[in-house]
Design a protein around this motif. Structure first.
Motif, PDB file in Angstrom:
ATOM      1  N   GLY A 187      13.125 -22.564  -4.904  1.00 51.79           N
ATOM      2  CA  GLY A 187      12.772 -23.530  -5.937  1.00 51.79           C
ATOM      3  C   GLY A 187      11.271 -23.610  -6.146  1.00 51.79           C
ATOM      4  N   PRO A 188      10.851 -24.180  -7.289  1.00 50.44           N
ATOM      5  CA  PRO A 188       9.423 -24.255  -7.604  1.00 50.44           C
ATOM      6  C   PRO A 188       8.650 -25.224  -6.713  1.00 50.44           C
ATOM      7  CG  PRO A 188      10.716 -25.371  -9.283  1.00 50.44           C
ATOM      8  CD  PRO A 188      11.681 -24.699  -8.353  1.00 50.44           C
ATOM      9  N   SER A 189       9.339 -26.185  -6.099  1.00 49.89           N
ATOM     10  CA  SER A 189       8.626 -27.169  -5.266  1.00 49.89           C
ATOM     11  C   SER A 189       8.913 -26.968  -3.782  1.00 49.89           C
ATOM     12  CB  SER A 189       9.025 -28.579  -5.705  1.00 49.89           C
ATOM     13  OG  SER A 189      10.425 -28.754  -5.491  1.00 49.89           O
ATOM     14  N   GLY A 190       9.203 -25.769  -3.381  1.00 51.69           N
ATOM     15  CA  GLY A 190       9.596 -25.491  -2.004  1.00 51.69           C
ATOM     16  C   GLY A 190       8.460 -25.366  -1.018  1.00 51.69           C
ATOM     17  N   GLY A 191       7.236 -25.279  -1.479  1.00 50.45           N
ATOM     18  CA  GLY A 191       6.114 -25.097  -0.572  1.00 50.45           C
ATOM     19  C   GLY A 191       5.981 -23.639  -0.149  1.00 50.45           C
ATOM     20  N   ARG A 192       4.973 -23.392   0.672  1.00 49.57           N
ATOM     21  CA  ARG A 192       4.697 -22.013   1.090  1.00 49.57           C
ATOM     22  C   ARG A 192       4.404 -21.943   2.585  1.00 49.57           C
ATOM     23  NH1 ARG A 192       4.210 -18.261  -2.862  1.00 49.57           N
ATOM     24  NH2 ARG A 192       3.779 -19.004  -4.933  1.00 49.57           N
ATOM     25  N   PHE A 193       4.799 -20.804   3.164  1.00 49.78           N
ATOM     26  CA  PHE A 193       4.377 -20.446   4.512  1.00 49.78           C
ATOM     27  C   PHE A 193       3.015 -19.773   4.394  1.00 49.78           C
ATOM     28  CE2 PHE A 193       9.071 -20.128   5.083  1.00 49.78           C
ATOM     29  CZ  PHE A 193       9.207 -21.073   6.085  1.00 49.78           C
ATOM     30  N   GLU A 194       2.395 -19.484   5.539  1.00 49.60           N
ATOM     31  CA  GLU A 194       1.160 -18.703   5.497  1.00 49.60           C
ATOM     32  C   GLU A 194       1.454 -17.343   4.896  1.00 49.60           C
ATOM     33  OE1 GLU A 194      -1.523 -18.224   8.795  1.00 49.60           O
ATOM     34  OE2 GLU A 194      -0.859 -20.134   9.631  1.00 49.60           O
ATOM     35  N   SER A 195       0.492 -16.792   4.217  1.00 51.42           N
ATOM     36  CA  SER A 195       0.673 -15.467   3.622  1.00 51.42           C
ATOM     37  C   SER A 195       0.830 -14.417   4.722  1.00 51.42           C
ATOM     38  CB  SER A 195      -0.528 -15.096   2.749  1.00 51.42           C
ATOM     39  OG  SER A 195      -0.582 -15.937   1.632  1.00 51.42           O
ATOM     40  N   TRP A 196       1.570 -13.370   4.383  1.00 52.05           N
ATOM     41  CA  TRP A 196       1.776 -12.248   5.294  1.00 52.05           C
ATOM     42  C   TRP A 196       0.706 -11.211   4.967  1.00 52.05           C
ATOM     43  CZ3 TRP A 196       5.480  -7.768   4.188  1.00 52.05           C
ATOM     44  CH2 TRP A 196       5.576  -6.940   5.289  1.00 52.05           C
ATOM     45  N   ASN A 197      -0.134 -10.884   5.940  1.00 53.25           N
ATOM     46  CA  ASN A 197      -1.222  -9.934   5.750  1.00 53.25           C
ATOM     47  C   ASN A 197      -0.912  -8.647   6.512  1.00 53.25           C
ATOM     48  OD1 ASN A 197      -2.838 -11.900   4.363  1.00 53.25           O
ATOM     49  ND2 ASN A 197      -3.253 -12.804   6.351  1.00 53.25           N
ATOM     50  N   TYR A 198      -1.160  -7.513   5.872  1.00 53.80           N
ATOM     51  CA  TYR A 198      -1.013  -6.240   6.572  1.00 53.80           C
ATOM     52  C   TYR A 198      -1.882  -5.180   5.907  1.00 53.80           C
ATOM     53  CZ  TYR A 198       2.328  -4.743   2.954  1.00 53.80           C
ATOM     54  OH  TYR A 198       2.929  -4.405   1.771  1.00 53.80           O
ATOM     55  N   SER A 199      -2.110  -4.096   6.643  1.00 52.83           N
ATOM     56  CA  SER A 199      -2.953  -2.994   6.171  1.00 52.83           C
ATOM     57  C   SER A 199      -2.089  -1.780   5.876  1.00 52.83           C
ATOM     58  CB  SER A 199      -3.985  -2.619   7.226  1.00 52.83           C
ATOM     59  OG  SER A 199      -4.779  -3.729   7.557  1.00 52.83           O
ATOM     60  N   VAL A 200      -2.484  -1.026   4.849  1.00 57.02           N
ATOM     61  CA  VAL A 200      -1.827   0.231   4.519  1.00 57.02           C
ATOM     62  C   VAL A 200      -2.879   1.333   4.683  1.00 57.02           C
ATOM     63  CG1 VAL A 200      -0.687   1.581   2.731  1.00 57.02           C
ATOM     64  CG2 VAL A 200      -0.247  -0.865   2.915  1.00 57.02           C
ATOM     65  N   TYR A 201      -2.551   2.324   5.513  1.00 57.27           N
ATOM     66  CA  TYR A 201      -3.463   3.415   5.831  1.00 57.27           C
ATOM     67  C   TYR A 201      -3.043   4.665   5.065  1.00 57.27           C
ATOM     68  CZ  TYR A 201      -4.499   0.175   9.551  1.00 57.27           C
ATOM     69  OH  TYR A 201      -4.831  -0.950  10.249  1.00 57.27           O
ATOM     70  N   THR A 202      -4.023   5.452   4.612  1.00 56.88           N
ATOM     71  CA  THR A 202      -3.760   6.646   3.815  1.00 56.88           C
ATOM     72  C   THR A 202      -4.536   7.830   4.370  1.00 56.88           C
ATOM     73  OG1 THR A 202      -3.488   5.273   1.846  1.00 56.88           O
ATOM     74  CG2 THR A 202      -3.851   7.617   1.477  1.00 56.88           C
ATOM     75  N   ARG A 203      -3.847   8.978   4.424  1.00 56.61           N
ATOM     76  CA  ARG A 203      -4.472  10.244   4.800  1.00 56.61           C
ATOM     77  C   ARG A 203      -4.085  11.274   3.737  1.00 56.61           C
ATOM     78  NH1 ARG A 203      -6.038   6.832   7.547  1.00 56.61           N
ATOM     79  NH2 ARG A 203      -6.176   6.680   9.812  1.00 56.61           N
ATOM     80  N   THR A 204      -5.042  12.113   3.338  1.00 54.64           N
ATOM     81  CA  THR A 204      -4.795  13.151   2.349  1.00 54.64           C
ATOM     82  C   THR A 204      -5.085  14.512   2.980  1.00 54.64           C
ATOM     83  OG1 THR A 204      -5.487  11.649   0.600  1.00 54.64           O
ATOM     84  CG2 THR A 204      -5.371  13.954   0.033  1.00 54.64           C
ATOM     85  N   VAL A 205      -4.172  15.463   2.746  1.00 51.74           N
ATOM     86  CA  VAL A 205      -4.302  16.825   3.256  1.00 51.74           C
ATOM     87  C   VAL A 205      -4.082  17.786   2.100  1.00 51.74           C
ATOM     88  CG1 VAL A 205      -3.334  18.532   4.843  1.00 51.74           C
ATOM     89  CG2 VAL A 205      -3.397  16.134   5.518  1.00 51.74           C
ATOM     90  N   GLU A 206      -4.930  18.821   1.994  1.00 45.68           N
ATOM     91  CA  GLU A 206      -4.776  19.828   0.945  1.00 45.68           C
ATOM     92  C   GLU A 206      -4.401  21.161   1.569  1.00 45.68           C
ATOM     93  OE1 GLU A 206      -8.380  20.113  -1.287  1.00 45.68           O
ATOM     94  OE2 GLU A 206      -7.955  18.316  -2.440  1.00 45.68           O
ATOM     95  N   ILE A 207      -3.416  21.818   0.975  1.00 47.37           N
ATOM     96  CA  ILE A 207      -2.992  23.151   1.376  1.00 47.37           C
ATOM     97  C   ILE A 207      -3.280  24.061   0.185  1.00 47.37           C
ATOM     98  CG2 ILE A 207      -1.068  24.590   2.141  1.00 47.37           C
ATOM     99  CD1 ILE A 207       0.340  21.868   2.923  1.00 47.37           C
TER     100      ILE A 207
END
Length: 110
Positions: free
Chosen positions: A55-75
């Motif tokens: 519902g619109p008046s339900g309140g919120r928990f703390e936000s969920w924070n996370y990191s996304v890691y990226t690696r690039t390889v060329e062949i």
């Protein structure tokens, strides 16, 4: 004109991502394939809001924070090796994208 296969591997688990990239590098070394990379990108920090109810008046928990890691390889070239690497099964926590591009050599006149 060689084909360049660019693999972009992303994950929220940096250690698992680095292990998978190391496996790819080891496979390339065993086959005599030259790789460019891995090229690490700056981690993306994501913040996801969480509602306590639908519902619109339900309140919120703390936000969920996370990191996304990226690696690039060329062949460059080695299409058979690139095909093998892109068709293998990866852990669910690893997302793999492959981009294939045909590049012209400098001074080829094409």
């Amino acid at each position: 004109m060689p084909f360049v296969t660019t693999l972009t591997l992303t994950s929220g688990d940096r250690h698992r991502l680095d292990d998978v990239v190391a496996e790819i590098k080891q496979m390339a070394e065993q086959k005599g394939v030259e790789l460019k990379g891995p090229h690490p990108k700056q981690p993306r920090e994501l913040r996801i809001p969480q509602s306590k109810s639908l519902g619109p008046s339900g309140g919120r928990f703390e936000s969920w924070n996370y990191s996304v890691y990226t690696r690039t390889v060329e062949i460059v070239g080695y299409e058979e090796f690139a095909r093998t690497v892109t068709q293998r099964t990866y852990p669910d926590s690893i997302h793999v994208e492959a981009d294939v591009e045909q590049r012209t050599q400098v001074g080829s006149g094409s």
